[in-house]
Scaffold this motif. Sequence first.
Motif, PDB file in Angstrom:
ATOM      1  N   ALA A 130       1.620 -10.794  34.109  1.00 30.51           N
ATOM      2  CA  ALA A 130       1.510 -11.321  35.467  1.00 30.51           C
ATOM      3  C   ALA A 130       2.744 -12.117  35.862  1.00 30.51           C
ATOM      4  N   LEU A 131       3.486 -12.636  34.865  1.00 31.45           N
ATOM      5  CA  LEU A 131       4.694 -13.394  35.178  1.00 31.45           C
ATOM      6  C   LEU A 131       5.778 -12.510  35.791  1.00 31.45           C
ATOM      7  N   LEU A 132       5.691 -11.204  35.550  1.00 35.02           N
ATOM      8  CA  LEU A 132       6.686 -10.301  36.135  1.00 35.02           C
ATOM      9  C   LEU A 132       6.584 -10.246  37.650  1.00 35.02           C
ATOM     10  N   SER A 133       5.470 -10.722  38.196  1.00 34.15           N
ATOM     11  CA  SER A 133       5.328 -10.719  39.654  1.00 34.15           C
ATOM     12  C   SER A 133       6.357 -11.628  40.308  1.00 34.15           C
ATOM     13  N   VAL A 134       6.888 -12.605  39.539  1.00 36.70           N
ATOM     14  CA  VAL A 134       7.933 -13.466  40.076  1.00 36.70           C
ATOM     15  C   VAL A 134       9.190 -12.647  40.360  1.00 36.70           C
ATOM     16  N   LEU A 135       9.440 -11.636  39.493  1.00 32.59           N
ATOM     17  CA  LEU A 135      10.615 -10.793  39.677  1.00 32.59           C
ATOM     18  C   LEU A 135      10.374  -9.676  40.684  1.00 32.59           C
ATOM     19  N   ASN A 136       9.110  -9.393  40.975  1.00 35.90           N
ATOM     20  CA  ASN A 136       8.789  -8.286  41.873  1.00 35.90           C
ATOM     21  C   ASN A 136       7.669  -8.716  42.805  1.00 35.90           C
ATOM     22  N   ARG A 137       7.958  -9.693  43.643  1.00 38.44           N
ATOM     23  CA  ARG A 137       6.914 -10.244  44.498  1.00 38.44           C
ATOM     24  C   ARG A 137       6.399  -9.221  45.491  1.00 38.44           C
ATOM     25  N   ALA A 138       7.268  -8.395  46.037  1.00 36.66           N
ATOM     26  CA  ALA A 138       6.826  -7.403  47.017  1.00 36.66           C
ATOM     27  C   ALA A 138       5.861  -6.422  46.382  1.00 36.66           C
ATOM     28  N   GLY A 139       6.173  -5.962  45.163  1.00 39.17           N
ATOM     29  CA  GLY A 139       5.286  -5.020  44.509  1.00 39.17           C
ATOM     30  C   GLY A 139       3.996  -5.666  44.055  1.00 39.17           C
ATOM     31  N   ALA A 140       4.060  -6.946  43.663  1.00 38.34           N
ATOM     32  CA  ALA A 140       2.862  -7.612  43.175  1.00 38.34           C
ATOM     33  C   ALA A 140       1.869  -7.889  44.283  1.00 38.34           C
ATOM     34  N   ARG A 141       2.305  -7.864  45.534  1.00 37.81           N
ATOM     35  CA  ARG A 141       1.380  -8.134  46.632  1.00 37.81           C
ATOM     36  C   ARG A 141       0.406  -6.986  46.839  1.00 37.81           C
ATOM     37  N   SER A 142       0.773  -5.789  46.429  1.00 40.77           N
ATOM     38  CA  SER A 142      -0.081  -4.631  46.617  1.00 40.77           C
ATOM     39  C   SER A 142      -0.790  -4.292  45.318  1.00 40.77           C
ATOM     40  N   LEU A 143      -1.926  -3.624  45.447  1.00 47.79           N
ATOM     41  CA  LEU A 143      -2.673  -3.208  44.261  1.00 47.79           C
ATOM     42  C   LEU A 143      -1.856  -2.228  43.430  1.00 47.79           C
ATOM     43  N   ARG A 144      -1.107  -1.352  44.093  1.00 47.38           N
ATOM     44  CA  ARG A 144      -0.308  -0.374  43.367  1.00 47.38           C
ATOM     45  C   ARG A 144       0.769  -1.066  42.531  1.00 47.38           C
ATOM     46  N   GLY A 145       1.385  -2.097  43.094  1.00 47.37           N
ATOM     47  CA  GLY A 145       2.398  -2.829  42.349  1.00 47.37           C
ATOM     48  C   GLY A 145       1.829  -3.509  41.116  1.00 47.37           C
ATOM     49  N   ARG A 146       0.636  -4.092  41.254  1.00 46.10           N
ATOM     50  CA  ARG A 146       0.010  -4.729  40.095  1.00 46.10           C
ATOM     51  C   ARG A 146      -0.362  -3.703  39.034  1.00 46.10           C
ATOM     52  N   VAL A 147      -0.850  -2.536  39.467  1.00 49.94           N
ATOM     53  CA  VAL A 147      -1.210  -1.493  38.510  1.00 49.94           C
ATOM     54  C   VAL A 147       0.016  -1.045  37.724  1.00 49.94           C
ATOM     55  N   VAL A 148       1.127  -0.816  38.410  1.00 49.65           N
ATOM     56  CA  VAL A 148       2.351  -0.396  37.735  1.00 49.65           C
ATOM     57  C   VAL A 148       2.807  -1.457  36.743  1.00 49.65           C
ATOM     58  N   THR A 149       2.727  -2.725  37.152  1.00 52.21           N
ATOM     59  CA  THR A 149       3.158  -3.809  36.267  1.00 52.21           C
ATOM     60  C   THR A 149       2.318  -3.857  35.010  1.00 52.21           C
ATOM     61  N   TYR A 150       1.004  -3.787  35.160  1.00 51.33           N
ATOM     62  CA  TYR A 150       0.128  -3.865  34.001  1.00 51.33           C
ATOM     63  C   TYR A 150       0.237  -2.613  33.128  1.00 51.33           C
ATOM     64  N   VAL A 151       0.439  -1.455  33.727  1.00 50.15           N
ATOM     65  CA  VAL A 151       0.590  -0.235  32.938  1.00 50.15           C
ATOM     66  C   VAL A 151       1.849  -0.310  32.083  1.00 50.15           C
ATOM     67  N   CYS A 152       2.939  -0.798  32.657  1.00 53.96           N
ATOM     68  CA  CYS A 152       4.181  -0.949  31.883  1.00 53.96           C
ATOM     69  C   CYS A 152       3.979  -1.917  30.719  1.00 53.96           C
ATOM     70  N   GLY A 153       3.338  -3.038  30.990  1.00 57.09           N
ATOM     71  CA  GLY A 153       3.084  -3.996  29.917  1.00 57.09           C
ATOM     72  C   GLY A 153       2.157  -3.439  28.852  1.00 57.09           C
ATOM     73  N   ALA A 154       1.097  -2.738  29.273  1.00 51.15           N
ATOM     74  CA  ALA A 154       0.163  -2.149  28.312  1.00 51.15           C
ATOM     75  C   ALA A 154       0.840  -1.084  27.468  1.00 51.15           C
ATOM     76  N   THR A 155       1.750  -0.314  28.061  1.00 50.39           N
ATOM     77  CA  THR A 155       2.453   0.732  27.306  1.00 50.39           C
ATOM     78  C   THR A 155       3.311   0.123  26.202  1.00 50.39           C
ATOM     79  N   VAL A 156       4.040  -0.924  26.543  1.00 50.56           N
ATOM     80  CA  VAL A 156       4.895  -1.574  25.542  1.00 50.56           C
ATOM     81  C   VAL A 156       4.054  -2.157  24.407  1.00 50.56           C
ATOM     82  N   LEU A 157       2.971  -2.846  24.753  1.00 52.80           N
ATOM     83  CA  LEU A 157       2.118  -3.450  23.725  1.00 52.80           C
ATOM     84  C   LEU A 157       1.433  -2.383  22.883  1.00 52.80           C
ATOM     85  N   LEU A 158       0.984  -1.312  23.527  1.00 53.02           N
ATOM     86  CA  LEU A 158       0.296  -0.257  22.781  1.00 53.02           C
ATOM     87  C   LEU A 158       1.234   0.414  21.792  1.00 53.02           C
TER      88      LEU A 158
END
Length: 283
Positions: free
Chosen positions: A132-160
């Motif tokens: 969720a801290l990445l939203s600071v770097l991508n505020r425009a994308g974090a405002r939308s549901l699609r932006g949050r989904v992309v952010t969490y998918v990227c984080g989940a992929t790295v952790l997985l």
Amino acid sequence: MSRTLDGEKANSQEPNCFRGAPCGSPVGNGASIVNVNRRERWERAAEWPLTAAALAFLVAYAVPIVRPSLPIGAVTACGWVLTGTWIAFGVDYAVRLGLAERRWQFVRSNVLDLVVIGLPVLRPLRLLRLVALLSVLNRAGARSLRGRVVTYVCGATVLLIGTAALAVTEAERGVPGATITSAGDGLWWAVTTITTVGYGDRYPVSATGRVIAVALMVGGIALLGVVTATIASWLVDRVQQENEQEQAATRAQVRALAEEVAALRELLIAQRETDEAPDRSVS
């Protein structure tokens, strides 16, 4: 004496208006509201400590696998860290369960937390909250549901990928006929597996390693589906926006054409009246 008893009886019949309970509600409702507030306060207070515990677990879990030649003291310290994180997660789950009004419903809605306690290798999933801290770097994308989904998918992929690489390396190391013997081999295998490439040069041979492989395959397919759906949704929105712009332009052109036709009609009517005026004067 009778007046005192009457007063006590009247007080016992008054509605409960304390501890946040609405007037006229029973005491139980007020107690449940207090429990919910206490649980929310606990969750807010434990959020970052548990995230730090998940990060500490990931480091303590990874170091002995990446560096198998560590001194016995360092390995023991990492083991204590793993035990401490397990206790921390267990205490957090027990406290939230104790503060929950409907405990079976709490268990059903927090299955992942229970699985994290039972399966330590999933404990780093708690680090998804850091994404969720990445939203600071991508505020425009974090405002939308699609932006949050992309952010969490990227984080989940790295952790997985990271946790699967560590887990399969730990499971395969020392097994006869194993092709995954180092952290580099495990990382390569995890990347090729989650991307459904599967070169076949590295593969698990133990039962535990194959279970990890199945979990990684399922997770990779799920993440690929989320990415595909997100891209498809973005394309549909873009096409819809283009269609709306074209329709708006078409409507504007039709409106302008209608205005021109109306102006021409008024001009023709005026011209006709001008042409008929001399005829009336002659007659």
